[in-house]
Design an enzyme around this catalytic site. Structure first.
Site, PDB file in Angstrom:
ATOM      1  N   SER A 675    -110.331  39.204 -17.057  1.00 58.89           N
ATOM      2  CA  SER A 675    -111.619  39.083 -16.367  1.00 58.89           C
ATOM      3  C   SER A 675    -111.566  39.465 -14.889  1.00 58.89           C
ATOM      4  O   SER A 675    -112.602  39.523 -14.236  1.00 58.89           O
ATOM      5  CB  SER A 675    -112.166  37.658 -16.508  1.00 58.89           C
ATOM      6  OG  SER A 675    -111.285  36.732 -15.924  1.00 58.89           O
ATOM      7  N   LYS A 718    -117.215  29.348 -14.366  1.00 59.24           N
ATOM      8  CA  LYS A 718    -117.045  30.282 -13.251  1.00 59.24           C
ATOM      9  C   LYS A 718    -118.236  30.235 -12.290  1.00 59.24           C
ATOM     10  O   LYS A 718    -118.071  30.261 -11.068  1.00 59.24           O
ATOM     11  CB  LYS A 718    -116.856  31.697 -13.795  1.00 59.24           C
ATOM     12  CG  LYS A 718    -115.509  31.900 -14.495  1.00 59.24           C
ATOM     13  CD  LYS A 718    -115.384  33.277 -15.104  1.00 59.24           C
ATOM     14  CE  LYS A 718    -114.021  33.451 -15.770  1.00 59.24           C
ATOM     15  NZ  LYS A 718    -113.862  34.769 -16.403  1.00 59.24           N
TER      16      LYS A 718
END
Length: 804
Positions: A675, A718
């Site tokens: 990511s 996140k």
């Protein structure tokens, strides 16, 4: 009696008279009494016909069987109450052709049957066979006198023989009527033989059952008698046998415990073994421990569920703030439980970072349901025997943790918490997770087998709740058996409410303070959350509040009745200097420094990626304990930049004369995953083109060689991490748009999410100026004017939940 003759009719209920049979009958119905009186006037003859239904008081012709018996009245006696007892003798069979009911008694037109007295060898053989069968029947049945066999054997006429044998048999009325209607003697004997065979078989089975029951009773009575004798002898001698007293005590406990049949049988066998053992035998201790375990388990003890949905919802709201998914699941279970009484207990798995309330939530569920609560910790368990127990052959053997937990719960339907299911170990010593497959399967756990107990235990009514930080370490078959509920970290607003409603009152009480001693302002709580903690849960927040309470307690002890007000300004006096800088975003736009987002077991976190260029020969160095996947992302990002050299204003062979060093700070912490791909590509583009990266933008997404941005996981964690750090803008893969529905509204209002599909969009939004070669870093910093039009322009009427 040629032709048709009229005879008075006496309907019989539940009884039938054969020819040549003498029988007493009690007559009570008025019409029947009148029929008897009429019969006495006509040669004492009357027709005896059985009723099909004994409950019919006024029978019609369809209520009577078509064949009856002509009988002669021998004697009549009037009994008290108006009943007449009559002695009748059956003479012959008659067919009832018509029933006359227009008088005050029943009269019938009857027709005799033709006489068939021919005796053939076949009939002779049947007579002998029936005589043998009747002899067996008289031996097995106590209802037939022995002299009946002598009487029957003297009869020579086949028809009369069959009637006499039938009159002594205990048959149903329908069977007797069949024999009565069988006019042919051969047919009558055949039917009688079949009935006799069946009756003998039934009597044989009855005899075996009676013999078995009698033996068992005799054994029990004998044992009881001998025990009482031994007790009496020992009492006279002044001696006591502790073994017998102990065995009797165990038997009484077993009788009171209402154990399942299989368990009770096993327990009684063990009591018998204990009774026969010498007092000093070591095996005796093992048996006593085993019996104690069996008797203390809740085989039939069950608590009643509180199925009030409103009350359950109120209790769950009292104990925990937020956590809506779990609360909804419990309310759904209670609703279904109201509609379906026999419902197997659900198996829930709460997955989330530490400190979000997974363990305490299970206690609240038990309180809401009014069930008993039991907790076991699976962290570090590495032996299958910890779950299933040890066999009794081993010294010091004990049941597994499941049975121990059920003993502690004291009911068969508790809320059973298995904490830290993802921390179990699997090595050469065993695999405890495989033993849990049976426990956590509603189709199998109704007969859970423990090696120590050795009898199946029903776990189907237990509500199992397991907890863990990640699903990564949980084996797939075990994970498949559980209903996963993900619990994300708390937002800042959630933490403020949790502190205000739960943590501050709790710590005031635990530290002996009252609300008059300490006042903690909301701004002070926010500062603790932002600058003294960085976590997904609230454990460190509670520790800091506890530290403040302890320091205030010291002041209150020195100065009674003191009131302390803690604000944002004086917080540092109690907690010291802040540990974290709120807003981990860079203070100014920098070249070659990108902010990414990472997911960890404790929630989301920011990830800085730094890139430095040096003169060299095209070597790329990666540091910061990067995993294989992350290193591959860096290489993919570099290949993308090289493929886009023209549009970025770079020479085609730019990489041949430089060395690139990519570093991710906090090097002691291992990092992996794809990511950070677009963050690395952005940092590379910034360093090579000398263009700063915006300090208030963070990004996450996997990159491909063609520059496509692929979806990632952990979106909610996140975004919460970015919100905690004060980040304003997040660049995220367009395919993750569906995950934004889980983001709390207060976070969506403060953090704007920009969905991107290609790396070109990322560079356009993340870089703080036009792409191209520029002056040195120092000059660039002072002269660059950052354009924010693409991110700052918002439509005021747009729902903040919908990304644009």
């Amino acid at each position: 009696m040629p032709g048709k003759t009229k005879l008075p009719v006496l309907p019989l209920r539940g009884v039938l008279v054969f020819p040549n049979m003498v029988l007493h009958l009690d007559v009570g119905r008025q019409r029947s009494i009148v029929a008897l009186e009429k019969a006495m006037m006509k040669e004492n003859l009357i027709l005896l016909v059985a009723q099909k239904d004994a409950k019919t008081d006024e029978p019609a012709i369809e209520d009577l069987y078509p064949v009856g018996t002509e009988a002669k009245i021998k004697q009549m006696i009037k009994l008290p109450g108006g009943t007449i007892r009559v002695l009748v003798e059956g003479l012959k069979r008659l067919k009832l052709t018509k029933l006359l009911t227009d008088q005050d008694y029943l009269e019938a037109e009857v027709k005799p049957f033709k006489s068939r007295k021919k005796k053939t060898p076949e009939i002779e053989a049947r007579i002998r066979s029936i005589l043998y069968q009747f002899e067996q029947y008289t031996k097995l049945s106590r209802k037939v006198p022995p002299e009946a066999l002598v009487t029957v054997s003297d009869i020579d006429d086949p028809g009369r023989f069959a009637d006499m044998v039938a009159s002594h048999l205990s048959m149903k009325l329908e069977q007797k009527q069949e024999i009565l209607e069988a006019v042919d003697p051969g047919e009558r004997l055949e039917k009688l033989s079949i009935i006799l065979s069946h009756e003998i078989e039934v009597l044989e089975i009855e005899r075996k059952i009676n013999l078995r029951v009698r033996k068992q009773m005799e054994k029990t009575q004998k044992e009881y008698y001998l025990r009482e004798q031994m007790k009496a002898i020992q009492k006279e001698l002044g001696e006591t046998d502790e073994r017998m007293a102990e065995a009797d005590e165990y038997r009484d406990k077993i009788a009171e415990a209402k154990l399942p049949e299989e368990v009770e049988e096993k327990a009684l066998k063990e009591v018998e073994r204990l009774e026969k053992m010498p007092p000093a035998a070591a095996e005796g201790t093992v048996i006593r421990t085993y019996l104690d375990w069996l008797l203390e388990l809740p085989w039939s003890v069950e608590t009643k569920d509180r199925l009030d949905l409103d009350m359950a919802e109120k209790i769950l709201e009292e104990d925990h703030y937020g956590l809506q998914k779990v609360k909804e699941r419990i309310i759904e279970y209670l609703a279904v439980r109201q509609l379906a009484e026999k419902l197997k207990g659900p198996i829930l798995c709460l997955i989330g970072p530490p400190g979000v309330g997974k363990t305490s939530l299970a206690r609240s569920v038990a309180r809401a349901l009014e069930r008993n609560f039991v907790r076991i910790s699976l962290g570090g368990v590495r032996d299958e025997a910890e779950i299933r127990g040890h066999r009794r052959t081993y010294i010091g053997a004990l049941p597994g943790r499941i049975i121990q937990g059920m003993r502690q719960a004291k009911s068969k339907n508790p809320v059973f918490l298995m904490d830290e299911i993802d921390k179990m170990s699997t090595d050469f010593r065993g695999d405890p997770s495989s033993a849990l497959l049976e426990v956590l399967d509603p189709e199998q756990n109704n007969s859970f087998s423990d090696h120590y107990i050795e009898v199946p235990f029903d776990l189907s009514q237990v509500m199992f709740i397991t907890t863990g930080n990640t699903t990564y370490n949980i084996p797939r078959p075990l994970l498949d058996r559980m209903e996963l509920i993900h619990i994300p970290g708390y937002t800042e607003e959630d933490k403020v409410e949790i502190a205000r409603q739960y943590l501050i009152p709790k710590q005031l009480k635990e530290n002996g303070l009252s609300e008059g001693n300490l006042e903690l302002s909301e701004n002070a709580v926010r500062r603790i959350i932002r600058e003294y903690t960085r976590e997904a849960g609230v454990r460190n927040l509670e520790r800091n509040i506890s530290a403040i309470c302890r320091k205030v307690a010291r002041e209150v002890v020195r100065e009674r009745g003191k009131h302390v007000k803690i604000t944002r300004q004086n917080l540092h006096k109690y907690l010291g200097i802040p540990r974290y800088r709120y807003g981990a975003a860079e203070k100014e736009d920098e070249i070659g420094v990108a902010t990414g987002l990472a997911w960890t077991e404790t929630g989301g976190d920011l990830l800085s990626i730094e890139i430095t260029l040096m003169k060299g020969k095209g070597k790329m160095t990666l540091t910061g304990q990067l995993g294989d996947v992350m290193q591959e992302s860096a290489k993919a990002a570099m290949s993308y930049i090289r493929s886009r050299a023209d549009s970025l204003g770079l020479a085609k062979d730019f990489y041949e004369n430089i060395d690139i060093h990519i570093h991710v700070p906090e090097g002691a912490i291992p990092k992996d995953g794809p990511s950070a791909g677009i963050a690395m590509a952005t940092a590379l583009a910034s360093a090579l083109t000398r263009t700063p990266i915006r300090r208030d933008v963070t990004m996450t997404g996997e990159i491909t060689l063609r520059g496509r941005v692929l979806p990632i996981g952990g979106v909610k964690e996140k975004i919460l991490a970015a919100h905690r750090a004060g980040i304003k803008y997040i660049l995220m893969p367009a395919e993750n748009r569906r995950d934004l529905s889980d983001i709390p509204p207060q976070v969506r209002r403060k953090v704007e999410v920009k969905m991107v599909e290609h790396m070109d969009e990322v560079l356009e939004l993340a870089l703080a100026g036009p792409i191209g070669p520029g002056e040195d870093d120092g000059e660039k910093k002072g002269e660059t004017k950052i354009k924010r039009d693409d991110l700052d322009v918002r439509n005021e009427n747009r729902d903040p939940a919908v990304p644009h």
